[in-house]
Design a protein around this motif. Sequence first.
Motif, PDB file in Angstrom:
ATOM      1  N   TYR A  21     -78.082 -13.247 -60.797  1.00 58.22           N
ATOM      2  CA  TYR A  21     -78.145 -13.170 -59.337  1.00 58.22           C
ATOM      3  C   TYR A  21     -78.558 -11.646 -59.059  1.00 58.22           C
ATOM      4  O   TYR A  21     -79.313 -11.344 -58.096  1.00 58.22           O
ATOM      5  CB  TYR A  21     -76.970 -13.579 -58.479  1.00 58.22           C
ATOM      6  N   ALA A  25     -82.122  -9.830 -57.457  1.00 63.25           N
ATOM      7  CA  ALA A  25     -82.076  -8.897 -56.058  1.00 63.25           C
ATOM      8  C   ALA A  25     -82.734  -7.809 -56.505  1.00 63.25           C
ATOM      9  O   ALA A  25     -83.716  -7.239 -55.760  1.00 63.25           O
ATOM     10  CB  ALA A  25     -80.737  -8.812 -55.550  1.00 63.25           C
ATOM     11  N   GLU A 118     -74.999  -7.780 -55.834  1.00 62.55           N
ATOM     12  CA  GLU A 118     -76.377  -7.653 -55.458  1.00 62.55           C
ATOM     13  C   GLU A 118     -76.776  -6.669 -54.594  1.00 62.55           C
ATOM     14  O   GLU A 118     -77.660  -6.150 -54.929  1.00 62.55           O
ATOM     15  CB  GLU A 118     -76.631  -9.007 -54.701  1.00 62.55           C
ATOM     16  N   LEU A 163     -80.239 -15.218 -50.724  1.00 63.71           N
ATOM     17  CA  LEU A 163     -80.189 -14.552 -52.102  1.00 63.71           C
ATOM     18  C   LEU A 163     -81.519 -15.155 -52.803  1.00 63.71           C
ATOM     19  O   LEU A 163     -81.565 -16.576 -52.644  1.00 63.71           O
ATOM     20  CB  LEU A 163     -79.013 -14.880 -52.821  1.00 63.71           C
TER      21      LEU A 163
END
Length: 544
Positions: A21, A25, A118, A163
């Motif tokens: 994740y 980003a 992130e 996201l």
Amino acid sequence: MPPQKVLFIASEDEENLSVRYPAAALIKAGHSVEIAPFSVPNDTVRVLTQIKNFRPGLVAISMAFQCKAPAFFDLTRKIRAAGFSGHITVGGHFPTFEYRKILEAKMGIESVVRFEGEQALVELAEFLEGKRDLSSVSNLVYWVGSKIHENPTIDHFPDLNALPFPVRSDRPQVRLGENFATLVASRGCWHSACAYCCIGAFHARKKGQRHALRSVENIAKEIAWLYHKQGVRLFQFHDDNFLQEKEADNIVRLDGLMAALEHEKVDYDSTAFLIKARPDSITKEVATRLWKLGIVGVFLGVENATGTGLEALIRGSKLHHIDRAFELLHLHGIIVTYNLLIFHPDATLDEINENILFMKNHPMYPFDFGRAEVVAGSPLERQVMKEGLIRGSWPNWDYRIKDPLVDQMFRINLATFRRPEAGYSRLAHTLIALAYRAHVVQRLYPGKAAQQMDGDTRDLIVRSNMVVLDHILKMYALTARLVSKKDLDDLAGSIHTGCLAFIKEAEQITRRMDRLQMAEKKFRQAGVPGEVQISSFLRKLFRV
């Protein structure tokens, strides 16, 4: 300065979403990213080679598992010894709480990212580009002169729907014979109180609830991409609780997810899902929808099968919830796997007797057993320190169980069941995987051969559980007297012999499943699905 090259280092037995994740980003922000798997110390040379070839300006190390922290510390020292002069930061549950000790150890780690990563990592990359001050990087802890400085932390969940989807490998992983992917539908936990868990503390600074959900539409879009682009048919949700607290909310969410999948043209009759859930979330209406969605396996949060044990572990569930969950999931053909934390600071022999009886009364279900371990930030950590039970050394603490006989039983467990060569841990994990796979095969390739393999798997699990239970009783009996090295060696040897035999049987069934899944896929491509299970000649030919 140009955009940063960022290398993530993390355990990657499967795609690790805790780094994938933040990697997504960073890519969205214009940076280059690579991931270096580090699951065992033997991966060190490959990681060092990847650093040399990629030449990152930022190395971000995920320390999700406290038990593996020493290996990551050693890796960090070797990265510095190999001449890397860029910025090294670490993150994850363990560093979030132990950031001070990590930085004070001066292992070459320059900063710690606390909580979610992130936004913090994108901002850290901007600092390295010269676009912002280090003091403005969210969630960051680092040295300023001779003092450790803590930047302000983010007090809310990110918008999970905003996201970018986690970075995926070019080719999907294969697990249980199928293209496989992990995903999460939420963050945090609505219970957030279990004694052995740090999730509640991890999200304690957030305003509002300690649990955030993705929309079903957002989840369905990610599943659809994996389904259509990578041919994934087996999905595992890694949410700490896939289900919510209230039945009505679960019904709406599960119905909504199925509708969203239909909208994305995902045929969930041709997929299988694995989840984790609390027993108190399983009701008749919920179980029916789990079955309809294609949930074939549930790792059920039993944790302890006694009233006093559930209370000591602050589980919040009751024994009748456990019984109801087993019954309902069984009625819907969903396999349950579970873990029993029979050892904890307040455990008693009476409690262990009740847990043993529970194992005996549920012979068809793969399980593991062990101790509630100390993890940073958990209520258990505070308890054993406050009560003077803590033993060993940081970061892998040990502790004394109050009842001396239970503590002795736990030490016998370490010296027998948990010997590296004993094979018990391998057997437990093998049978859990085999049970899941039998249900995956039954769902995706129904037929006589699949039914036979499922029956053979059930039979193996029952026989194995009875032998394991017999050895647990032998371990129990040893607590009543002075134990010799011969006693431990004899018990460990008997465990090893039994486990090895069952592992070999499991491997034989696994090979049959391999052949069936491979043959079924070929026959489906030829337009004759199921033919290999209908024809006795083909079953003999493919040895299924």
